[in-house]
Design an enzyme around this catalytic site. Structure first.
Site, PDB file in Angstrom:
ATOM      1  N   ASP A 226       0.903  -1.179   0.063  1.00 35.75           N
ATOM      2  CA  ASP A 226       0.015  -0.039   0.085  1.00 35.75           C
ATOM      3  C   ASP A 226       0.939   1.362   0.156  1.00 35.75           C
ATOM      4  O   ASP A 226       1.831   1.199  -0.578  1.00 35.75           O
ATOM      5  CB  ASP A 226      -0.805   0.074   1.304  1.00 35.75           C
ATOM      6  CG  ASP A 226      -2.364   0.582   1.002  1.00 35.75           C
ATOM      7  OD1 ASP A 226      -2.185   1.984   0.636  1.00 35.75           O
ATOM      8  OD2 ASP A 226      -3.367  -0.093   1.207  1.00 35.75           O
ATOM      9  N   HIS A 249       1.874   1.896  -3.392  1.00 36.20           N
ATOM     10  CA  HIS A 249       1.322   2.931  -4.006  1.00 36.20           C
ATOM     11  C   HIS A 249       1.703   4.323  -4.009  1.00 36.20           C
ATOM     12  O   HIS A 249       0.935   5.237  -4.225  1.00 36.20           O
ATOM     13  CB  HIS A 249      -0.069   2.896  -3.263  1.00 36.20           C
ATOM     14  CG  HIS A 249      -0.942   1.431  -3.214  1.00 36.20           C
ATOM     15  ND1 HIS A 249      -2.077   1.705  -2.737  1.00 36.20           N
ATOM     16  CD2 HIS A 249      -0.678   0.416  -4.124  1.00 36.20           C
ATOM     17  CE1 HIS A 249      -2.510  -0.118  -3.091  1.00 36.20           C
ATOM     18  NE2 HIS A 249      -1.552  -0.628  -3.550  1.00 36.20           N
TER      19      HIS A 249
END
Ligand SMILES: *[C@@H]1O[C@H](CO)[C@@H](O)[C@H](O)[C@H]1NC(C)=O
Ligand SMILES: *[C@@H]1O[C@H](CO)[C@@H](O)[C@H](O)[C@H]1NC(C)=O
Ligand SMILES: *[C@@H]1O[C@H](CO)[C@@H](O)[C@H](O)[C@H]1NC(C)=O
Length: 399
Positions: A226, A249
């Site tokens: 993430d 991310h």
């Protein structure tokens, strides 16, 4: 200030008092509280949670300089809260040499953290050891893909109301939730961390910061499933310097605007960072239909993108399908010297709120090359007042 002789005498006395059972003299003359002396059982089976908490309490209540020592070995821990305020001389040191392994039963965790520091002024967390959240066993309990109101699994290190602290030289692997979550804290210096989880692991953010002032993260390598570092509501004066991210991310401001009455984000510098194969590079994300707040005073400087899907992105329709505009006002954002390669042809996407357009956004010296065949990299913008200077690849948005 006490004189040298007094301090010396106190230290001799204190180490004499403690060395026979629990504490020994520390490297700087303070007392060392070794978890083994409090009943910790290295090895993979038996839990050592209570021993760790007892050792911390002794260190924290010690009337002098103190160190909590976790020597080499593997220690199984359930939810472990290191609570202050401490009576010991500031700072208290937690020396993690061994490997801490989370108990792999989700019901063992009732709160936001697996290992929490609460209300501590002056903490040094260091030692070269490893903090293993056992995510490989626990990720199956994450249902955030299908449930927008899911409760995130515990962060490996959760700091709440921690001030004047330094975290360095620790390896964090496979967190069940975030690897680190810092909230309600001030003046936290983080450097030389290695954070690693698989690229497809759920919500394993590297470091999440919220409601905190003056946090600096530097010289670290963060590979997760993430956000590399996420900057949530109420973060002020945050600096991210010389951090390598990916997979994951990317570096994110947000998501903002999910909760009512969120605090503003103000003052962020991200500089000299590298993003390797991340889905986003530097991103600001806010929910639509939000309550009003601001995110401002942000500088992204000297950033290298290597095969990043969305290198520069502002997304004010993040998270839900609502068509109502976000009321998070983004302004005073500078992008300087951002270079490298984009995986998608849209290298710059500044999609702001129709209700509160982005103001005073500036791009200077942008060089993001698209290696795909037949298309040049492009920019898209909506509701954004953008200024440009220097090189612009992709070319500016057509207004
Ligand atoms: C940390 O600093 C804040 C702001 O100065 C203060 O309110 C809080 O009590 C401090 N916490 C500790 C544990 O010292
Ligand atoms: C902002 O952070 C820097 C360190 O990164 C610190 O030196 C400075 O004092 C901080 N400023 C405020 C207003 O907190
Ligand atoms: C910038 O980052 C590189 C690593 O990517 C590092 O070697 C260098 O020292 C950093 N420069 C500064 C000025 O921090």
């Amino acid at each position: 200030m006490a004189n040298r002789t007094t301090i010396f005498a106190v230290l001799i006395l204190s180490s004499a008092l403690f060395s026979c059972n629990a504490a020994g003299p520390g490297p700087s003359g303070g007392a060392v509280f070794n978890v083994l002396s409090f009943g910790a059982k290295p090895g993979k089976k038996q839990e050592s949670t209570q021993a760790f908490i007892k050792a911390w309490n002794a260190a924290c209540n010690f009337n002098g300089q103190s160190t909590l020592l976790i020597p080499l070995g593997i220690y199984k821990l359930g939810e472990t809260i290191f609570r202050g305020p401490c009576k010991s001389i500031i700072p208290i040191t937690v020396q993690v040499q061994g490997t801490l392994q989370a108990v792999s039963d989700p019901s063992a965790y009732s709160g936001d953290g697996w290992i929490s520091f609460d209300s501590v002024n002056g903490l040094i967390l260091t030692g070269g050891g490893t903090i293993d959240g056992q995510g490989r066993v626990l990720w199956q309990y994450n249902n955030c893909k299908t449930n927008g109101n899911c409760v995130l699994l515990a962060a490996s290190i959760y700091m709440n109301n921690v001030n004047n602290s330094n975290v360095n030289g620790i390896n964090l692997i496979n967190s069940m939730g975030f690897h680190m979550h810092i909230t309600g804290s001030n003046l936290i210096m983080i450097h030389s961390l290695s954070i690693t989880a698989p690229g497809n692991s759920p919500n394993t953010d590297g470091i999440h910061i919220s409601k905190s002032n003056t946090v600096e993260v530097s010289m670290s390598v963060i590979r997760t499933g993430d956000d590399c570092i996420s900057i949530g509501q109420g973060s002020t004066n945050v600096t991210i310097n010389t951090v390598t991210c990916g997979p994951g991310h990317g570096i994110s401001v947000g998501s903002l605007g999910k909760e009512p009455k969120e605090l503003d984000v103000k003052g962020l510098i991200v500089k000299n960072c590298t993003l390797l194969g991340t889905t986003n590079g530097i991103r600001i994300k806010t929910y639509p239909a939000s309550n009003p707040s601001r995110a401002s005073g942000m500088l992204f400087q000297d950033i290298v993108m290597d095969n990043v899907m969305n290198p520069i992105i502002i997304d004010q329709h993040y998270g839900t399908k609502s068509t109502k505009p976000s009321l998070v006002n983004i302004h005073d954002v500078d992008y300087q010297n951002i270079r490298g390669t984009t995986l998608s042809p849209i290298a710059v996407s500044l999609m702001c709120s129709s209700q509160v357009p982005c103001q005073n956004v500036h791009l200077q010296n942008i060089n993001l090359q698209f290696k795909g065949i037949g298309r040049r990299p492009t920019s898209v913008c909506a509701n954004a007042k953008v200024g440009y200077s220097g090189l612009q690849i992709p070319p500016p948005c057509k207004i």
